[in-house]
Design an enzyme around this catalytic site. Structure first.
Site: not given
Ligand code: NAG
Ligand code: NAG
Length: 924
Positions: A605, A609-610, A612, A724
Site C-alpha cells: 500500500g 506519508f509513505g 507500506v 484522514d
C-alpha cells in the site's frame, strides 16, 4: 425448505395481504363506537373499536356529516382514570397518528367536554369542544419504539371524554426524520395546500400517506389570515415531479399562489406555539413565463433576519420546472401568531410562488414511570382480567385504577390495590421489585405458594395478604422493613415460627387463622442458637487477628516500594528529553526490518506519508512496515514525538503499533499486519466479487471502526483527530474485525479546541468546512465517517464522474436525493441483494446524512453514531431471530486476492457471515 418454496410462500402472503385490504399497508382506521367494518368513499377500510372493553358507545347525528365513522362515538366516565386504546405498530417505524372528535348531539351535559389526549405517557393535546358540528382533529408524527402504542384520554375537566376516530398511517421514508425524534414528537400545527381549486382537503388516495392537506381557501377562525394584496391562484394540469416518498402529493403541488405585486404574506395562528418547531415550505415552478423573466425571492420573518439570507429560485433549486423544491428548518423558534412574507429580490421580474407548507411543533416525549416495564410484565400474566387491560403507562398521565404513584417526574408505583380480584397462583414476583411501594393490598384472593421476599421494598408501610391460601413460613425480612406499620396475614395456611423481630415490633400484626404458625421456638432450639453464636464469635475474633497481622506486614512492604518508585521517577524525568521515544516504543534495527521485508519487496500500500511493505519477523510474526517519505517530518525530534504518541494509543479497534526504526535517514513505523486488507477492497476491489461482506458484516465493521474513532476522540488525552478517515484506512484482520489505521500521524487537538494546521485529508472524504476554515475539530472525522457509512450502504466510491448519473458527481448528493425521497433500495449495494432489514439500513442512512451535514455543529458525536450503528445491528439480528428462516451460505475456506499481495485468507468470517437472513423488505 428450498428457495422456490420460500418464494411461493412469500407470494401467497403478498396475495393474501393485498386481497384483504384495499388500502396502503400500515393503515389502521378505527371507527370508535362503530359496529361493523365498512369502506368509505376514499377506499379506506374502517373497523369498529369493539375490542375496547371500557366506556360506552353512542350514536350521534350532525346536519352536514354523513360519513359512517362520524355517526358513532365511544365515551368514557368523567373520573380520574385514563382510558387507552392500544394499537399494534411496527417497531422503529415512523407513523402519523390522528384522533378526531365530532360531538354532534352526544351528551346531555350543559358544558361541552374538555379533556386531555396523550400518547403513551406523553401529553399530546387538550381537546376543547366548542362547537357541536366541527370535527376537531389532532395529528402527531412519532417513531414507534415498542410493538404497541397507546392513545389515552384522561383528565376530564368538563363533560365526558369521547372520541370519534383513531387513525394510524405508516411512513416508509425519512422526510420527517429529525435528530430530536427520540426526545420529541411532531405535533401538527399547519399543513396547507396553497391555491387549492376546491374547498376540499387533499388526502388519500392522492396522498398515499393520507395526510390531510387543507385548502387555503377555507378560512377557519384565526388560522390563515392577512393575505397580501396581489395574491393570485395559479394551477397546472401538467405532471409535477414530486419524486416519491413522503413529499407532498402531485395534486397539492399542481396548485399555488403567486404574489403579482412582488410579495406573498400570511399570518398563521399556530396552535400549541410558542415553541420550537419543524417548518418546511414546498415549491414547484408551475407557471409558464418567458425566458427573459426570472422568479427569485426570499423569506422574511419579523425578528429573524438570519432567515432572509438564502434566495429561492425554484426552477434552479429544483433543477427544472414542474419539479419539487423543499427548503425548510428542522428546528425553528416560532411564535403563536406567526407572520411570514416571501418578497421578490430586486433583480427578479416576477413575484414569489408558494405551493404548500407544513409546520409541526416539537412535543417533549415523557418516557414514563420507572416501574413501567415491571408493571407491564405483571399485567401480562393476567390478560384475561379487565384490570390488566387499562393500557398505557401505569402512572402517566393518570395512574391505572388499582395503582397509585408518587409525583416524581418519572413516577414510581407507591400503592397496589388488587383486593378481591380472584387472583390465583403465586404472589407475582414483580411486586417485590417495586422499590417505591408503600401500600400493598392482595387480600381476598386465591393466592397460593409461599410469600416472596419483600426485602427490597424498604418503604413498605402496609401489607395486606389476608384471606388467601398462602403456605410456607413468614419471610424473616418482614422484620427488617423499617417503616412497616401494618401486616395482615390472617386466614392463610402459613406455617413455621414467626420471625422474632416481628413479635417485638410496634406494628399492627394479625396472623390468626393460620393453625400451623407458632410464635416461639422451643428450648432446644435456643440452646443450639447460643452454642452456634459462641463458636461463631471465636471464629470471627481469630479471623480479625490474622487479618491484622498480615495487613501490618504488607504495609511495611509497600512503604519500601513507594520509596523506590519515587527514585525511579526522578531519574526518568531527568533523562526524559534524551530518551523520549525509547521509553515506551520498541526500536527495531534497520537490518532486522530489511530481513523481515526481504529488502522491501512486497509493497502492500501507499499514501498517508509513505509506502507500506509486508514483512515477517524471525519469530514468524507478520508485520506491515511503513517507510515514511522524507518530506513527512521536519526533524528527528518530531518523528520521535509522534512515535511516543503512537505507542501510547492502544485499542482493539486501532491497528497496533509495534515499534519504529530510525537509521540511515529512514523513518520507519512498524504495525501489526492485517490479513484481510482494507474495507475499500472488500467493497470495490477484487475481493468484493466474492460478496462475502454482507450487511451485518458491514454493520459490524462500522461498529468496530466507530469504536476505534471514539477512543481517539474521547479516550485519548489530548483528543486525537484522525484527519484522514477513509475506507482504505479501515483494515480487516483474520477474523474480519475492523481496525482503524493511519491515526496518530495526525496532530493532537490542543486543549480539545480547534487546531489550525495545513489541511490534510483525501478528496471525497474531506470536510468542506475544515477545508474552507482550516479549523480542525473532531467533526471533520465525523464527516469522513459519514461518507464511509454511505459507501457501506451503496458500495459506491465517494466521487465519480460516471457512477451517479447525469445529475450528481458525489456520493452525498446522489444518496441524499434518494434517501430523502424514501427510496433506499435505489442506493443499496446490488451485491447485498435483498438480504438486509430495511429499517436497519434506514438507520444507517439517516445517521450518515447527519454526519455529512455542511456544518460541524450539525453533525453528531461519534458516540451517537456508534449508538445508532448498534441499534441497526440489533434490528438486523432481531429480525433474523424472529424470522426463523436462516440459510447457510457456502463461502468459508475460499481464497482471497488482495490488490497487490497474494495471500491466502484463512478463517476470515465471523460466525454471522455464514448466515444469510432471508427477509422480504417489501412485505411489511
Ligand atoms: C431547538 O433549538 C433550541 C435552541 O437552539 C434547543 O434548545 C432545542 O433543544 C432544539 N430542539 C428542540 C426539539 O427543541
Ligand atoms: C370473581 O369470581 C366470581 C365468581 O366467578 C365473580 O362473581 C366475580 O365477579 C369475580 N370478581 C372479579 C373481580 O373478577
Amino acid at each position: 425448505m428450498d428457495m422456490t418454496c420460500i418464494f411461493l410462500l412469500v407470494f401467497l402472503l403478498l396475495f393474501l395481504c393485498s386481497g384483504s385490504k384495499a388500502q396502503m399497508p400500515g393503515f389502521l382506521s378505527l371507527d370508535c363506537g362503530g359496529t361493523e367494518n365498512h369502506t368509505d368513499s376514499l377506499g379506506l377500510l374502517w373497523t369498529p373499536d369493539d375490542q375496547n372493553t371500557f366506556g360506552g358507545t353512542s350514536f350521534i347525528s350532525t346536519p352536514n356529516e354523513a360519513r359512517k365513522q362520524y355517526t358513532t362515538v365511544r365515551y368514557f366516565p368523567a373520573d380520574d382514570n385514563k382510558y387507552c386504546f392500544t394499537l399494534q405498530v411496527e417497531n422503529r417505524t415512523r407513523y402519523l397518528v390522528r384522533a378526531t372528535f365530532l360531538y354532534g348531539n352526544f351528551g346531555t351535559s350543559d358544558a361541552y367536554p374538555k379533556f386531555d389526549l396523550s400518547l403513551e405517557a406523553s401529553y399530546w393535546s387538550t381537546i376543547v369542544i366548542s362547537d357541536e358540528n366541527t370535527i376537531e382533529i389532532e395529528e402527531l408524527i412519532f417513531l414507534a419504539t415498542l410493538p404497541t402504542v397507546s392513545v389515552c384520554l384522561s383528565n376530564a375537566t368538563t363533560g365526558q371524554p369521547f372520541i370519534s376516530t383513531l387513525e394510524l398511517r405508516q411512513f416508509n421514508g425519512s422526510l420527517y426524520f429529525t435528530i430530536f425524534e427520540t426526545q420529541y414528537f411532531l405535533s401538527l400545527s399547519a399543513r396547507i395546500n396553497f391555491g387549492a381549486e376546491s374547498n376540499d382537503s387533499v388526502r388519500y388516495p392522492d396522498d398515499p400517506f393520507d395526510r390531510i392537506w387543507e385548502p387555503d381557501s377555507v378560512r377557519r377562525a384565526n388560522y390563515l389570515v392577512d393575505v397580501a394584496p396581489g395574491t393570485e391562484k395559479v394551477s397546472t394540469t401538467k405532471p409535477v415531479d414530486v419524486s416519491y416518498g413522503e413529499r407532498p402529493p402531485e395534486k397539492v403541488m399542481q396548485t399555488a399562489v403567486v404574489g403579482r405585486n412582488g410579495s406573498l404574506g400570511y399570518r398563521l395562528d399556530l396552535e400549541g406555539f410558542p415553541g420550537f418547531g419543524w417548518a418546511f415550505s414546498y415549491f414547484a415552478e408551475i407557471e409558464d413565463f418567458r425566458a427573459d423573466e426570472t422568479r427569485k425571492f426570499k423569506l422574511f420573518i419579523p425578528g429573524m433576519p438570519a432567515i432572509s439570507k438564502p434566495t429561492v429560485d425554484v426552477e434552479e433549486n429544483a433543477q427544472g420546472k414542474f419539479r419539487l423544491y423543499e427548503p425548510g428548518y428542522d428546528n425553528l423558534s416560532l411564535p403563536f401568531i406567526f407572520s411570514f412574507e416571501f418578497k421578490k429580490t430586486n433583480d427578479s421580474s416576477l413575484g414569489p410562488i408558494l405551493n404548500a407548507v407544513e409546520i409541526y411543533k416539537y412535543m417533549q416525549i415523557n418516557y414514563g414511570s420507572k416501574d413501567a416495564s415491571i408493571m407491564a410484565s405483571l399485567v401480562s400474566q393476567y390478560m384475561q382480567a379487565n384490570w390488566a387491560h387499562e393500557g398505557g403507562d401505569p402512572c402517566l398521565p393518570a395512574s391505572w385504577s388499582w395503582v397509585e404513584c408518587n409525583s416524581d417526574p418519572q413516577p414510581k408505583v407507591v400503592s397496589i390495590n388488587l383486593s378481591g380480584k380472584n387472583l390465583t397462583g403465586n404472589i407475582p414476583l414483580e411486586l417485590t421489585k417495586l422499590t417505591g411501594l408503600i401500600d400493598l393490598q392482595l387480600d381476598g384472593n386465591f393466592l397460593t405458594g409461599s410469600i416472596p421476599d419483600f426485602g427490597e421494598c424498604i418503604d413498605l408501610e402496609s401489607i395486606h395478604l389476608e384471606n388467601n391460601q398462602l403456605t410456607g413460613a413468614l419471610p424473616s425480612t418482614f422484620a427488617d422493613l423499617p417503616n412497616l406499620k401494618e401486616l395482615d396475614v390472617r386466614n392463610n395456611k402459613l406455617s413455621g415460627v414467626i420471625p422474632q423481630g416481628l413479635i417485638g415490633k410496634h406494628i399492627s400484626f394479625n396472623y390468626e387463622g393460620n393453625p400451623n404458625l407458632t410464635s416461639r421456638k422451643n428450648g432446644l432450639n435456643h440452646t443450639i442458637v447460643i452454642i452456634i453464636s459462641v463458636v461463631l464469635g471465636v471464629l470471627v475474633a481469630l479471623a480479625a487477628l490474622i487479618t491484622y497481622f498480615s495487613f501490618a506486614h504488607k504495609r511495611n512492604n509497600s512503604h519500601q516500594k513507594g520509596n523506590v518508585a519515587t527514585i525511579q521517577q526522578t531519574k526518568k524525568l531527568s533523562t526524559y528529553f534524551s530518551e523520549v521515544a525509547t521509553e515506551s516504543a520498541h526500536r527495531y534495527d534497520l537490518s532486522e526490518i530489511e530481513d523481515a521485508t526481504a529488502n522491501f519487496q512486497k509493497k502492500i500500500g501507499s499514501g498517508g506519508f509513505g509506502v507500506v511493505y509486508y514483512g515477517k519477523l524471525k519469530d514468524g510474526k507478520e508485520i506491515a512496515v511503513k517507510v515514511l517519505t522524507n518530506e513527512s517530518y521536519q526533524g528527528i525530534r518530531e518523528f520521535l514525538n509522534e512515535v511516543t504518541l503512537l505507542s501510547r494509543i492502544h485499542h482493539r479497534n486501532l491497528v497496533t503499533f509495534l515499534g519504529y526504526s530510525q537509521q540511515d535517514g529512514k523513518n520507519i513505523l512498524v504495525y501489526e499486519f492485517m490479513h484481510n486488507g482494507t474495507l475499500k477492497e472488500h467493497l470495490r476491489g477484487p475481493a468484493s466479487l466474492e460478496r462475502t461482506v454482507n450487511w451485518i458484516n458491514r454493520l459490524q465493521i462500522a461498529e468496530d471502526a466507530a469504536r476505534g474513532i471514539e477512543y481517539l476522540h474521547a479516550g485519548c488525552s489530548p483528543t486525537i483527530i484522525h484527519r484522514d478517515l477513509k475506507s482504505s484506512n479501515i483494515l480487516l484482520d483474520k477474523n474480519m474485525n475492523a481496525k482503524v489505521a493511519d491515526f496518530g500521524l495526525s496532530k493532537p487537538a490542543v486543549d480539545g479546541s480547534h487546531v489550525s494546521s495545513i489541511v490534510r485529508g483525501t478528496v471525497g472524504y474531506l470536510d468542506p468546512e475544515y477545508y474552507t476554515s482550516q479549523q480542525l475539530t473532531e467533526k471533520s472525522d465525523i464527516y469522513s465517517f459519514g461518507i464511509i457509512l454511505l459507501e457501506l450502504i451503496s458500495g459506491q466510491e465517494p466521487i465519480s464522474n460516471e457512477r451517479f448519473g447525469a445529475n450528481f458527481r458525489n456520493i452525498i448528493a446522489w444518496a441524499t436525493s434518494y434517501i430523502e425521497g424514501g427510496n433506499i433500495q435505489a442506493i443499496a449495494d446490488p451485491f447485498l441483494e435483498d438480504n438486509f432489514e430495511l429499517q436497519s439500513m434506514w438507520k444507517i442512512a439517516e445517521i450518515a446524512i447527519l454526519c455529512v451535514k455542511p456544518h460541524g455543529n450539525q453533525r453528531p458525536s461519534i458516540s451517537s453514531v456508534l449508538k445508532e450503528i448498534q441499534e441497526a445491528i440489533a434490528i438486523e439480528q432481531g429480525s433474523g431471530a424472529t424470522n426463523g428462516c436462516m440459510l447457510t451460505g457456502n463461502s468459508p475456506g475460499s481464497s482471497l486476492n488482495l490488490d497487490s499481495v497474494a495471500l491466502t485468507g484463512s478463517e476470515r468470517h465471523r460466525d454471522a457471515s455464514f448466515l444469510r437472513v432471508i427477509s422480504q423488505p417489501g412485505l411489511r
